[in-house]
Design a protein around this motif. Structure first.
Motif, PDB file in Angstrom:
ATOM      1  N   SER A  91     -26.944 -39.701 -18.826  1.00 11.80           N
ATOM      2  CA  SER A  91     -28.135 -40.028 -19.619  1.00 11.80           C
ATOM      3  C   SER A  91     -27.772 -40.202 -21.086  1.00 11.80           C
ATOM      4  N   ARG A  99     -34.373 -37.103 -15.563  1.00 13.55           N
ATOM      5  CA  ARG A  99     -35.030 -38.341 -15.989  1.00 13.55           C
ATOM      6  C   ARG A  99     -34.677 -38.627 -17.444  1.00 13.55           C
ATOM      7  N   GLY A 141     -31.012 -47.792 -18.989  1.00 12.21           N
ATOM      8  CA  GLY A 141     -31.198 -48.190 -17.591  1.00 12.21           C
ATOM      9  C   GLY A 141     -29.958 -48.846 -17.008  1.00 12.21           C
ATOM     10  N   ILE A 142     -30.037 -49.199 -15.732  1.00 16.66           N
ATOM     11  CA  ILE A 142     -28.881 -49.812 -15.045  1.00 16.66           C
ATOM     12  C   ILE A 142     -29.236 -51.256 -14.705  1.00 16.66           C
ATOM     13  N   THR A 154     -26.555 -52.403  -9.781  1.00 17.04           N
ATOM     14  CA  THR A 154     -27.122 -51.399  -8.870  1.00 17.04           C
ATOM     15  C   THR A 154     -26.426 -51.301  -7.507  1.00 17.04           C
ATOM     16  N   ILE A 206     -32.059 -43.201  -6.902  1.00 16.56           N
ATOM     17  CA  ILE A 206     -31.999 -43.527  -8.324  1.00 16.56           C
ATOM     18  C   ILE A 206     -33.088 -44.536  -8.643  1.00 16.56           C
ATOM     19  N   THR A 207     -33.893 -44.218  -9.658  1.00 16.57           N
ATOM     20  CA  THR A 207     -34.929 -45.143 -10.108  1.00 16.57           C
ATOM     21  C   THR A 207     -34.540 -45.602 -11.500  1.00 16.57           C
ATOM     22  N   THR A 208     -34.549 -46.912 -11.726  1.00 17.41           N
ATOM     23  CA  THR A 208     -34.095 -47.369 -13.025  1.00 17.41           C
ATOM     24  C   THR A 208     -34.824 -48.616 -13.489  1.00 17.41           C
ATOM     25  N   LYS A 209     -34.888 -48.790 -14.802  1.00 13.67           N
ATOM     26  CA  LYS A 209     -35.508 -49.983 -15.399  1.00 13.67           C
ATOM     27  C   LYS A 209     -34.842 -50.239 -16.742  1.00 13.67           C
ATOM     28  N   THR A 210     -34.358 -51.468 -16.931  1.00 14.19           N
ATOM     29  CA  THR A 210     -33.804 -51.846 -18.235  1.00 14.19           C
ATOM     30  C   THR A 210     -34.904 -52.577 -18.998  1.00 14.19           C
ATOM     31  N   SER A 256     -39.811 -50.751 -12.717  1.00 10.60           N
ATOM     32  CA  SER A 256     -38.657 -49.982 -12.258  1.00 10.60           C
ATOM     33  C   SER A 256     -38.501 -50.143 -10.749  1.00 10.60           C
ATOM     34  N   THR A 298     -33.665 -44.097 -16.586  1.00 13.51           N
ATOM     35  CA  THR A 298     -33.136 -43.825 -15.256  1.00 13.51           C
ATOM     36  C   THR A 298     -33.524 -42.417 -14.810  1.00 13.51           C
TER      37      THR A 298
END
Ligand code: ADP
Ligand code: MG
Length: 299
Positions: free
Chosen positions: A27, A50, A55-56, A61, A103-107, A113, A136
């Motif tokens: 993180s 969190r 993000g990824i 991914t 894994i939850t992610t958002k750029t 996400s 993330t």
């Protein structure tokens, strides 16, 4: 190959605090300024970290949790001026080998996400849209589920408490090194809501037994819970230490909300007895609430 993966991963990932450390460092590497760590059952049932980092990227991914993937190094040259905690690409892959990971992610380029469910090799088994903001969230369920001896070892009350203390110390250390970082730690999220009369209130009854006037609900179900009942009474009556009013029976009401998976309601046919999986944590939380209400410690 499965055995080799399990063996080598179990050397990288050795404990709850170890998992938290790897995730929190990821993180921080992602530039997060806010990191929330949640544990259930001392991290053995769930560890969730969190962050609000970058993000990824969607393109990364498929391999993000595959061992030896790292987005942090492009060339040998990079190794000479490392500014990140991670660079080996070993942590996520190793955690996947010993737990159930998503894994939850958002750029900032994604509209929403996405949550990715991973298998033991770190590959994506399924994915679905979710509602989190940029950053993330890594969830680690059932740590060491396939290493029963190790899971057993960490399940002892003493070991659990030691690990929790280490997690606290670790997070404190990062917060100190990086003052702009906001870190939180929650263990066994429990929601408490109650109705407790102020000392000297009018609606005290002097008749009947104390039990008749104490109502406890767990997830909206009326229940009997000896230990909580005792704690409520103790704190209430402690206020009347020297007074004749000591044996009054006020109306006390406490609503406890916990995750459905951490309560067993089937102990008795009438389902009024409950078994709470995190009783000690709950009693500590109830006590903290009573202390904040009545202003002192009765026990
Ligand atoms: P390393 O940290 O050594 O690169 P990890 O296995 O810990 O290896 O992580 C693999 C990769 O997954 C990272 O290089 C990064 O691209 C991505 N990643 C992991 N956690 C995060 C996070 N919290 N935010 C953004 N990217 C992450
Ligand atoms: Mg890492």
């Amino acid at each position: 190959a499965d055995t080799v993966r399990l063996l080598s991963s179990s050397q990288v990932i050795t404990s709850v605090v170890n998992v938290v450390k790897e995730l929190v460092e990821n993180s921080m590497d992602a530039g997060a300024l806010s990191i929330d760590v949640k544990l259930e059952n001392y991290g053995l049932d769930r560890i969730e970290v969190r962050d609000n980092g970058h993000g990824i990227k969607t393109a990364d991914t498929p391999v993000m949790a595959v061992r030896h993937f790292t987005s942090k190094i492009c060339s040998h040259e990079d190794l000479n001026h490392l500014e990140t905690y991670g660079f080996r690409g070993e942590a996520l892959g190793s955690i996947c080998a010993v737990a159930e990971v998503s894994i939850t992610t958002k750029t900032n380029e994604d509209d929403i996400s996405t949550q990715y469910m991973l298998d033991l090799t770190g590959h994506i088994v399924s994915q679905k849209p979710s509602h989190l903001g940029q950053g993330t969230t890594v969830s680690v369920l059932k740590l060491f589920m396939n290493l029963p001896v190790r899971r057993q070892y960490y399940s002892s009350t003493k070991k659990c408490k030691d690990e929790l203390k280490k997690v606290q110390d670790l997070l404190m250390a990062y917060a100190i090194i990086k003052p702009e970082l906001r870190v939180t730690l929650a263990h066994n999220k429990i929601l408490l809501d109650g109705f407790f009369p102020k000392p000297g209130a009018d609606y005290l009854s002097s008749s009947s037994s104390s039990q008749d006037k104490t109502f406890i609900f767990v997830n909206n179900r009326p229940v009997h819970h000896k230990d909580i009942m005792k704690l409520l009474r103790q704190h209430y009556t402690a206020q009347y230490e020297e007074e004749a009013t000591r044996n009054r029976h006020p109306i006390l009401m406490l609503k406890v909300t916990v995750s459905p998976s951490s309560v067993d309601v089937n102990l008795t046919p009438d389902k009024t007895q409950v078994l709470l999986h995190h009783k000690e944590a709950l009693l500590t939380a109830v006590e903290a609430l009573l202390v904040s209400l009545y202003g002192f410690r009765a026990t």
